[in-house]
Design an enzyme around this catalytic site. Structure first.
Site, short mmCIF file in Angstrom:
data_model
loop_
_atom_site.label_atom_id
_atom_site.label_comp_id
_atom_site.label_asym_id
_atom_site.label_seq_id
_atom_site.Cartn_x
_atom_site.Cartn_y
_atom_site.Cartn_z
N LYS A 81 11.22 19.24 12.21
CA LYS A 81 10.19 18.54 11.76
C LYS A 81 9.14 19.83 12.11
CE LYS A 81 10.60 14.13 11.29
NZ LYS A 81 10.36 13.42 10.11
N ASP A 122 4.30 15.79 6.62
CA ASP A 122 4.86 15.79 6.85
C ASP A 122 6.50 16.40 6.96
OD1 ASP A 122 5.30 16.17 9.49
OD2 ASP A 122 5.79 14.66 10.04
N GLU A 177 1.48 11.46 4.40
CA GLU A 177 1.04 10.38 5.86
C GLU A 177 -0.35 10.59 5.63
OE1 GLU A 177 2.80 11.72 9.86
OE2 GLU A 177 4.91 11.99 9.10
N HIS A 230 8.77 2.28 6.34
CA HIS A 230 9.45 3.36 6.83
C HIS A 230 10.49 2.95 7.80
CE1 HIS A 230 10.08 7.38 6.99
NE2 HIS A 230 10.17 7.47 7.98
MN MN Z 1 6.82 12.72 10.48
#
Ligand code: MN
Length: 438
Positions: A265, A245, A213, A146
């Site tokens: 976020k 997330d 996640e 990632h």
């Molecule tokens: Mn994250």
């Protein structure tokens, strides 16, 4: 460091809750994950439960029934609460005793069946709460695939920053907006400034993404000023869940320098209702490896026992259901599959690193693993990677395309562990849907 195998892992063990013995059951007697639930539509009070087959053991009721043997008074008190924090604080010995006690009482030949069968609630009758009060949430970045894929979008010649191979990179996230599977949330608004614009504007996010996640719940904490040693680190971990997330990539691109992500976020994250204990995961531990060509971890992040069993073989999947699919009765479609064992840094390393400066962890704290992309194109854990930054849309079976998520989309994360020596155990799902911006 990790739990050794015992009779609760016996793949042949069966329960008198017969649905738990079906091969497709996510919650066989070898799993016994913890959650917090109440009866749907009844508001009869959130309480601790343990999933078994198609049912939940109502823990306050089970404790009152006397069917559970061998528990400490501390455990009995803690399991009567409406969140798992007090039980998480009790530590490994109590967690293990409760697992052993439930295993005995739910086993096929148990004499507790008559009493305990009155303490079951059917899964389909339950609704869930976030299973612990999450004081602090820290998001890591443990998949090098990632980190490299995302880095390439911004720095094609130098995708991986030099600290990545030395430090488990993370940032402090927001716990107030973590919700349990089944919720919906509004598309976030924020400042957007595409490279072509001179000034930013306040608008609904146009590049809304998921992040596949694993959530890691801390059990016992540490005193402020003390550090947790790597080889004790997993003793502080209660268990794992699925964790989405959600991320607003366009808000992130404009705000993230110099201090990292903020509003991109903090608008929503989704946990699955059930926490699978570290003990239940014992049959699925694997060696943790670091390529010999890469820098080897500093001593506080390295040990023989961590290398022997530091990784978890946990299979992960992302599915999408669009509004059109829902209207046509089409089930959510898989768009990627990955595995927690692709992570460059493992759970013990995250815990040891987080506390090496003396930072205190507390029961119920949550770590996100970071987006768990694997090495191949069909194992990427975010649309940002799957579409190369929004350039190449993915196409679903019904012909619909996505560069990023649209209003009405539902995203489902699933996970399970299996191998030829163990009973397959599941994590349930982390599901949430996107509503239009307010
Ligand atoms: Mn994250």
């Amino acid at each position: 460091m990790s739990y050794s195998l015992n009779s609760t892992h016996d793949p042949k063990a069966r329960s008198w809750v017969t649905s738990a013995n079906e091969e497709t059951s996510e919650f066989p007697i070898q799993n016994l994950p913890f959650g917090v639930f109440q009866t749907k539509g009844k508001s009869d009070g959130f309480r601790i439960g343990v999933a078994i087959g198609d049912s939940i053991v109502d823990m306050p009721k089970a404790l009152a029934s006397g069917a559970l043997e061998g528990l400490s008074n501390d455990a009995k008190l803690a399991l009567g609460a409406s969140s798992l924090n007090a039980f998480m604080a009790l530590g490994k010995q109590n967690w293990s005793q409760v697992r052993a006690s439930l295993f005995a009482a739910l086993s096929e030949d148990s004499g507790a069946q008559n009493v305990l069968s009155d303490c079951l609630v059917t899964l389909s009758d339950a609704e869930y709460a976030v299973p612990a009060q999450i004081g602090d949430y820290t998001d890591f970045y443990t998949s090098i695939h990632h980190a490299t894929n995302v880095g390439k979008l911004f720095r094609p010649d130098n995708p991986l920053l030099p600290n990545y191979q030395w430090i488990p990179i993370g940032y402090h996230g927001r716990s107030s907006s973590i919700e349990v599977s089944g919720h919906s949330f509004h598309r976030p608004k924020g400042q957007l400034k595409p490279p072509t614009a001179d000034t930013p504007t306040l608008e609904p996010c146009k590049r809304l993404d998921y992040e596949l996640e694993v959530g890691i719940y801390i059990g016992t904490g540490n005193e402020l000023g003390s550090a947790i040693e790597l080889d004790n680190a997993e003793d502080h971990v209660f268990g794992l869940c699925l964790f989405n997330d959600w991320s607003a990539r366009d808000i992130q691109a404009w705000e993230y320098q110099p201090l990292g992500p903020f509003l991109s976020k903090s608008f929503a994250s989704t946990v699955s209702p059930w926490i699978v204990s570290m003990e239940a995961l014992a049959p699925f531990r694997q060696a943790w490896q670091r390529d010999v060509a890469d820098p080897q971890p500093l001593a506080y992040l390295d040990s023989d026992s961590m290398r022997e069993s530091g990784a978890v073989d946990m299979k992960l999947e992302i599915l999408i259901q669009t509004t059109a699919m829902r209207e046509q009765g089409v089930a959510a479609e898989s768009v990627a599959k990955s595995n927690f064992n692709h992570s460059y840094w493992n759970i013990a390393q995250m815990v040891a690193h987080h506390s090496v400066n003396g930072c205190n962890l507390r029961p119920g704290d949550l770590f996100g693993s970071g987006t768990l992309s694997g090495p191949s194109a069909d194992s990427v854990g975010a649309l940002l990677e799957a579409t190369q930054g929004g350039k190449n849309p993915i196409t679903l079976s019904n012909g619909e395309q996505r560069t990023f998520l649209e209003d009405g989309d539902t995203v489902v994360l699933r996970g399970y562990c299996d191998n030829s020596n163990a009973r397959r155990i599941g994590f349930g799902e982390a599901l949430a849907s996107i509503l239009p911006a307010i």
